[in-house]
Write a protein that holds these residues in place. Structure first.
Motif, PDB file in Angstrom:
ATOM      1  N   GLU A 121       0.907  -1.155   0.047  1.00  0.00           N
ATOM      2  CA  GLU A 121       0.090  -0.073  -0.120  1.00  0.00           C
ATOM      3  C   GLU A 121       1.010   1.282  -0.017  1.00  0.00           C
ATOM      4  O   GLU A 121       1.969   1.337   0.414  1.00  0.00           O
ATOM      5  CB  GLU A 121      -0.932  -0.018   1.037  1.00  0.00           C
ATOM      6  CG  GLU A 121      -0.268   0.527   2.616  1.00  0.00           C
ATOM      7  CD  GLU A 121      -1.308   0.500   3.634  1.00  0.00           C
ATOM      8  OE1 GLU A 121      -1.814   1.543   3.960  1.00  0.00           O
ATOM      9  OE2 GLU A 121      -1.773  -0.623   3.998  1.00  0.00           O
ATOM     10  N   ASN A 122       0.268   2.166  -0.585  1.00  0.00           N
ATOM     11  CA  ASN A 122       0.992   3.712  -0.536  1.00  0.00           C
ATOM     12  C   ASN A 122       1.213   4.292   0.713  1.00  0.00           C
ATOM     13  O   ASN A 122       0.309   5.202   1.028  1.00  0.00           O
ATOM     14  CB  ASN A 122       0.287   4.488  -1.571  1.00  0.00           C
ATOM     15  CG  ASN A 122       1.264   5.914  -1.988  1.00  0.00           C
ATOM     16  OD1 ASN A 122       2.327   5.694  -1.862  1.00  0.00           O
ATOM     17  ND2 ASN A 122       0.713   6.712  -2.714  1.00  0.00           N
ATOM     18  N   LEU A 123       2.229   3.935   1.641  1.00  0.00           N
ATOM     19  CA  LEU A 123       2.402   4.642   2.769  1.00  0.00           C
ATOM     20  C   LEU A 123       2.579   5.957   2.798  1.00  0.00           C
ATOM     21  O   LEU A 123       3.488   6.223   2.078  1.00  0.00           O
ATOM     22  CB  LEU A 123       3.330   3.409   3.661  1.00  0.00           C
ATOM     23  CG  LEU A 123       2.884   2.046   3.812  1.00  0.00           C
ATOM     24  CD1 LEU A 123       4.267   1.524   4.352  1.00  0.00           C
ATOM     25  CD2 LEU A 123       1.788   2.040   4.944  1.00  0.00           C
ATOM     26  N   ALA A 124       2.165   6.571   3.797  1.00  0.00           N
ATOM     27  CA  ALA A 124       2.635   8.037   3.916  1.00  0.00           C
ATOM     28  C   ALA A 124       3.685   8.185   5.052  1.00  0.00           C
ATOM     29  O   ALA A 124       3.161   7.548   6.182  1.00  0.00           O
ATOM     30  CB  ALA A 124       1.356   8.992   4.122  1.00  0.00           C
ATOM     31  N   MET A 125       4.600   8.581   4.884  1.00  0.00           N
ATOM     32  CA  MET A 125       5.573   8.812   6.397  1.00  0.00           C
ATOM     33  C   MET A 125       6.530   9.983   6.208  1.00  0.00           C
ATOM     34  O   MET A 125       6.500  10.721   5.065  1.00  0.00           O
ATOM     35  CB  MET A 125       6.674   7.710   6.176  1.00  0.00           C
ATOM     36  CG  MET A 125       5.797   6.132   6.559  1.00  0.00           C
ATOM     37  SD  MET A 125       6.852   4.588   6.490  1.00  0.00           S
ATOM     38  CE  MET A 125       6.798   4.462   4.668  1.00  0.00           C
ATOM     39  N   THR A 165      11.123   5.059  23.266  1.00  0.00           N
ATOM     40  CA  THR A 165      10.066   4.801  24.396  1.00  0.00           C
ATOM     41  C   THR A 165       8.935   3.844  23.941  1.00  0.00           C
ATOM     42  O   THR A 165       7.932   3.693  24.532  1.00  0.00           O
ATOM     43  CB  THR A 165       9.588   6.097  24.821  1.00  0.00           C
ATOM     44  OG1 THR A 165       8.755   6.677  23.856  1.00  0.00           O
ATOM     45  CG2 THR A 165      10.473   6.997  25.515  1.00  0.00           C
ATOM     46  N   TRP A 166       9.205   3.208  22.833  1.00  0.00           N
ATOM     47  CA  TRP A 166       8.057   2.058  22.376  1.00  0.00           C
ATOM     48  C   TRP A 166       6.805   2.766  21.791  1.00  0.00           C
ATOM     49  O   TRP A 166       5.975   2.157  21.642  1.00  0.00           O
ATOM     50  CB  TRP A 166       7.825   0.932  23.322  1.00  0.00           C
ATOM     51  CG  TRP A 166       9.059   0.224  23.468  1.00  0.00           C
ATOM     52  CD1 TRP A 166       9.590  -0.835  22.725  1.00  0.00           C
ATOM     53  CD2 TRP A 166       9.889   0.238  24.831  1.00  0.00           C
ATOM     54  NE1 TRP A 166      10.760  -1.439  23.422  1.00  0.00           N
ATOM     55  CE2 TRP A 166      10.987  -0.796  24.523  1.00  0.00           C
ATOM     56  CE3 TRP A 166      10.096   1.069  25.788  1.00  0.00           C
ATOM     57  CZ2 TRP A 166      11.826  -0.947  25.496  1.00  0.00           C
ATOM     58  CZ3 TRP A 166      10.800   0.928  26.714  1.00  0.00           C
ATOM     59  CH2 TRP A 166      11.951  -0.163  26.629  1.00  0.00           C
ATOM     60  N   GLN A 167       6.919   4.229  21.437  1.00  0.00           N
ATOM     61  CA  GLN A 167       5.806   4.785  20.871  1.00  0.00           C
ATOM     62  C   GLN A 167       6.055   5.140  19.493  1.00  0.00           C
ATOM     63  O   GLN A 167       7.103   4.795  19.012  1.00  0.00           O
ATOM     64  CB  GLN A 167       5.777   6.226  21.634  1.00  0.00           C
ATOM     65  CG  GLN A 167       5.602   6.026  23.254  1.00  0.00           C
ATOM     66  CD  GLN A 167       4.342   5.174  23.851  1.00  0.00           C
ATOM     67  OE1 GLN A 167       3.141   5.436  23.409  1.00  0.00           O
ATOM     68  NE2 GLN A 167       4.554   4.200  24.583  1.00  0.00           N
ATOM     69  N   VAL A 168       4.692   5.656  18.917  1.00  0.00           N
ATOM     70  CA  VAL A 168       4.697   5.853  17.668  1.00  0.00           C
ATOM     71  C   VAL A 168       5.848   7.153  17.379  1.00  0.00           C
ATOM     72  O   VAL A 168       5.760   7.954  18.304  1.00  0.00           O
ATOM     73  CB  VAL A 168       3.429   6.376  17.368  1.00  0.00           C
ATOM     74  CG1 VAL A 168       3.559   6.809  15.598  1.00  0.00           C
ATOM     75  CG2 VAL A 168       2.358   5.146  17.373  1.00  0.00           C
ATOM     76  N   PRO A 169       6.698   6.811  16.323  1.00  0.00           N
ATOM     77  CA  PRO A 169       7.846   7.863  16.215  1.00  0.00           C
ATOM     78  C   PRO A 169       7.123   9.452  15.849  1.00  0.00           C
ATOM     79  O   PRO A 169       6.010   9.152  14.978  1.00  0.00           O
ATOM     80  CB  PRO A 169       8.764   7.476  15.040  1.00  0.00           C
ATOM     81  CG  PRO A 169       7.804   6.472  14.373  1.00  0.00           C
ATOM     82  CD  PRO A 169       6.867   5.938  15.558  1.00  0.00           C
ATOM     83  N   GLU A 197       1.776   4.713  11.350  1.00  0.00           N
ATOM     84  CA  GLU A 197       1.647   3.107  12.070  1.00  0.00           C
ATOM     85  C   GLU A 197       1.065   2.427  10.932  1.00  0.00           C
ATOM     86  O   GLU A 197       0.494   1.486  11.114  1.00  0.00           O
ATOM     87  CB  GLU A 197       0.589   3.079  13.135  1.00  0.00           C
ATOM     88  CG  GLU A 197       1.048   4.081  14.296  1.00  0.00           C
ATOM     89  CD  GLU A 197       0.182   3.814  15.667  1.00  0.00           C
ATOM     90  OE1 GLU A 197       0.276   2.552  16.382  1.00  0.00           O
ATOM     91  OE2 GLU A 197      -0.622   4.555  15.906  1.00  0.00           O
ATOM     92  N   GLY A 198       1.795   2.664   9.665  1.00  0.00           N
ATOM     93  CA  GLY A 198       1.036   2.016   8.616  1.00  0.00           C
ATOM     94  C   GLY A 198       1.743   0.695   8.129  1.00  0.00           C
ATOM     95  O   GLY A 198       1.533  -0.264   7.583  1.00  0.00           O
TER      96      GLY A 198
END
Lengths: 168, 110
Positions: free
Chosen positions: A138-142, B33-37, B62-63
């Motif tokens: 899928e086309n992830l956004a980061m 901290t094991w959290q979402v960056p 978080e994908g």
């Protein structure tokens, strides 16, 4: 200035002919004329003949990259479809040469380089099919290291190894 | 974090040897901290591993884990993507040679 009339032709015709020959850029009037042959040269080696540079594109026949954007005038016209007289043909804020380097289209303002230098090269016809081997991801956004939100599909066109990790 | 330090050199060597258009992409799915960056995590990580030329991405939405077979149970996870964004192969661990061989084999079979 006097209005033109046919009676003036005998007086001005020699001058008109002289301009045509000295200017030398009427390709169709050839016939082995040296000036015309010169005009068919590509003095700066940019892929455009001098006649077309002078009469057609308005570019400098003695300067391979008239607008100084890193692309030759010939490449701009025949390869990229960009404007050889404008360093940023599509007005998106990135010079044409930099766009080509990062894989973007210098003639399309919808495509530009990310700040880090990668192109927005989404091929457009991708369809995500799943998360297993053999699927189109899928086309992830980061967010990248330069602070841009990057669509993963913009990186299409070359092989990648995703290195998924944590900071701990 | 140090596991990503040598990737730039490996990438350059591979591209020089094979001529294949290739790049690593680091994806950070958790912070210290094991959290979402957050957005800054990518820049910090990029600097810490020697500022490589390839993308270092914070998975702020978080994908990533749901988009690949990798489940995050051991670090790092590695997935090969073809130029058409197809997931060719996923595994875990630091060794890159078998993955790079798989990239080369796939590229040469096209």
């Amino acid at each position: 200035m006097k209005a033109f009339s046919c009676s003036m032709l005998p007086a001005i015709l020699p001058a008109m002919l002289a301009v045509a020959v000295i200017g030398g850029c009427d390709k169709d009037s050839g016939g082995g004329d040296a000036a015309v042959d010169d005009c068919l040269d590509d003095t700066d080696g940019d892929g455009l003949i001098d006649c077309d540079e002078i009469d057609g594109f308005g570019t400098d026949p003695e300067l391979a990259d008239t607008d100084g954007d890193g692309l030759s005038d010939g490449d701009e016209v025949y390869t990229h479809g960009s404007d050889p007289l404008s360093a940023d043909s599509d007005g998106d804020g990135t010079d044409d040469g930099a766009e080509v380097d990062c894989g973007s289209d210098p003639a399309d303002s919808a495509e530009a380089c990310y700040a880090c230098g990668w192109g927005r090269d989404d091929p457009g016809d991708l369809v995500a099919t799943g998360a297993s081997e053999g699927d189109v991801i899928e086309n992830l956004a980061m967010i990248d290291q330069c602070g841009d939100e990057v669509d993963l599909w913009d990186l299409a066109g070359e092989y990648h190894i995703l290195f998924l990790t944590a900071s701990w | 974090m140090t596991e990503a330090v040598g990737l730039e050199a490996e990438s350059q060597e591979f591209v020089a040897e094979t001529g294949i258009d290739f790049s690593f992409v680091v994806i950070i799915f958790e912070d210290v901290t094991w959290q979402v960056p957050d957005a800054e995590e990518a820049a910090d990580y990029h600097e810490a591993i020697g500022e490589p030329a390839f993308p270092v991405l914070s998975d702020i939405y978080e994908g990533a884990l749901g988009a690949t077979p990798y489940d995050g149970s051991s670090l790092p996870g590695t997935c090969i993507l073809t130029p058409e964004m197809e997931i060719l192969e996923c595994t875990t661990g630091h060794g890159m040679s078998s993955l790079l061989e798989a990239v080369q084999e796939h590229a040469e079979s096209r």
